[in-house]
Enzyme design. Structure first.
Site, PDB file in Angstrom:
ATOM      1  N   HIS A  36       0.839  -1.207   0.000  1.00  0.00           N
ATOM      2  CA  HIS A  36       0.000   0.000   0.000  1.00  0.00           C
ATOM      3  C   HIS A  36       0.877   1.261   0.000  1.00  0.00           C
ATOM      4  CE1 HIS A  36      -3.184  -2.595   2.216  1.00  0.00           C
ATOM      5  NE2 HIS A  36      -3.629  -2.385   0.998  1.00  0.00           N
ATOM      6  N   LYS A  56     -19.055  -3.600   9.365  1.00  0.00           N
ATOM      7  CA  LYS A  56     -17.932  -4.540   9.429  1.00  0.00           C
ATOM      8  C   LYS A  56     -16.950  -4.108  10.506  1.00  0.00           C
ATOM      9  CE  LYS A  56     -15.197  -6.326   5.793  1.00  0.00           C
ATOM     10  NZ  LYS A  56     -14.780  -6.176   4.390  1.00  0.00           N
ATOM     11  N   ARG A  79      -2.202  -6.559  -7.747  1.00  0.00           N
ATOM     12  CA  ARG A  79      -1.084  -7.494  -7.591  1.00  0.00           C
ATOM     13  C   ARG A  79      -1.148  -8.643  -8.577  1.00  0.00           C
ATOM     14  NH1 ARG A  79      -2.621  -8.413  -1.513  1.00  0.00           N
ATOM     15  NH2 ARG A  79      -4.554  -8.290  -2.687  1.00  0.00           N
ATOM     16  N   SER A  84      -2.668  -7.601   3.450  1.00  0.00           N
ATOM     17  CA  SER A  84      -2.988  -7.361   4.861  1.00  0.00           C
ATOM     18  C   SER A  84      -3.202  -8.694   5.569  1.00  0.00           C
ATOM     19  CB  SER A  84      -4.253  -6.508   4.986  1.00  0.00           C
ATOM     20  OG  SER A  84      -4.067  -5.266   4.360  1.00  0.00           O
TER      21      SER A  84
HETATM   22  O1  PNS Z   1      -8.571  -2.284   0.529  1.00  0.00           O
HETATM   23  P1  PNS Z   1      -9.919  -2.727   0.036  1.00  0.00           P
HETATM   24  O2  PNS Z   1     -10.660  -3.475   1.117  1.00  0.00           O
HETATM   25  O3  PNS Z   1      -9.832  -3.521  -1.243  1.00  0.00           O
HETATM   26  O4  PNS Z   1     -10.747  -1.381  -0.269  1.00  0.00           O
HETATM   27  C1  PNS Z   1     -12.054  -1.436  -0.784  1.00  0.00           C
HETATM   28  C2  PNS Z   1     -12.692  -0.038  -0.895  1.00  0.00           C
HETATM   29  C3  PNS Z   1     -12.779   0.610   0.484  1.00  0.00           C
HETATM   30  C4  PNS Z   1     -11.887   0.830  -1.822  1.00  0.00           C
HETATM   31  C5  PNS Z   1     -14.113  -0.271  -1.502  1.00  0.00           C
HETATM   32  O5  PNS Z   1     -14.781  -1.231  -0.754  1.00  0.00           O
HETATM   33  C6  PNS Z   1     -14.942   0.997  -1.569  1.00  0.00           C
HETATM   34  O6  PNS Z   1     -14.745   1.828  -2.417  1.00  0.00           O
HETATM   35  N1  PNS Z   1     -15.892   1.125  -0.624  1.00  0.00           N
HETATM   36  C7  PNS Z   1     -16.766   2.247  -0.526  1.00  0.00           C
HETATM   37  C8  PNS Z   1     -18.184   1.883  -0.939  1.00  0.00           C
HETATM   38  C9  PNS Z   1     -18.363   2.047  -2.440  1.00  0.00           C
HETATM   39  O7  PNS Z   1     -18.164   3.091  -3.020  1.00  0.00           O
HETATM   40  N2  PNS Z   1     -18.755   0.936  -3.071  1.00  0.00           N
HETATM   41  C10 PNS Z   1     -19.001   0.882  -4.492  1.00  0.00           C
HETATM   42  C11 PNS Z   1     -17.795   0.431  -5.263  1.00  0.00           C
HETATM   43  S1  PNS Z   1     -18.382  -0.202  -6.793  1.00  0.00           S
END
Ligand code: PNS
Length: 136
Positions: free
Chosen positions: A16, A40, A89, A126
């Site tokens: 990251h 969550k 990745r 993670s």
């Molecule tokens: O590190 P991650 O868990 O892959 O991050 C995921 C994240 C937080 C970027 C994604 O879940 C997100 O954008 N969440 C916000 C809700 C949202 O906008 N959802 C629609 C995406 S199509």
């Protein structure tokens, strides 16, 4: 250009941080934004995730750390973000990221840019970071 690098960062990994550092070199401003999902429970409290990112990236003058809840594109609109940055990745990441990028673009017109993980960080996640003390 003002870009956002969203993620859970639970916890932030070297991968990251590498994407954030490279992103900082590509854009005028980069907001590293922790997405909070109220339904969550994360591994680490959000405040700790913010502190880790702030401390690791404090040397980058054009990087700030933020949190958001709800839709990413709403945060982008409210904060005049032009582009979404994500690290990929492998094929599995790519498969997950492309539909999200399509949806975000459909909802807001904001495009996504994917940075490939470096060879040094490609196997770090993670989950892997969290499992490295399990057998001690
Ligand atoms: O590190 P991650 O868990 O892959 O991050 C995921 C994240 C937080 C970027 C994604 O879940 C997100 O954008 N969440 C916000 C809700 C949202 O906008 N959802 C629609 C995406 S199509």
């Amino acid at each position: 250009m003002r870009a956002i690098y969203p993620g859970s960062f639970d916890p932030a990994t070297e991968g990251h941080l590498d994407v954030a550092r490279r992103g900082a070199g590509l854009f005028d401003e980069l907001v590293v934004a922790i997405g909070i999902n109220p339904s969550k429970t994360g591994r680490f409290p959000v405040i700790d995730r913010v502190r880790v990112l702030e401390s690791a990236l404090h040397d980058l003058f054009n990087v700030s750390v933020a949190t958001f809840s709800g839709l990413l594109v709403t945060y982008c609109r409210d904060n005049e973000i032009d582009l979404i940055l994500r690290g990929v990745r492998n094929k599995s990441d790519h498969r997950n990221e492309v539909p999200m990028a399509h949806m975000n673009r459909h909802l807001s017109g904001i495009d996504s840019l994917f940075l490939p993980a470096t060879a040094e960080t490609v196997f770090v996640s993670s989950t892997v970071v969290m499992s490295t003390g399990d057998d001690k």
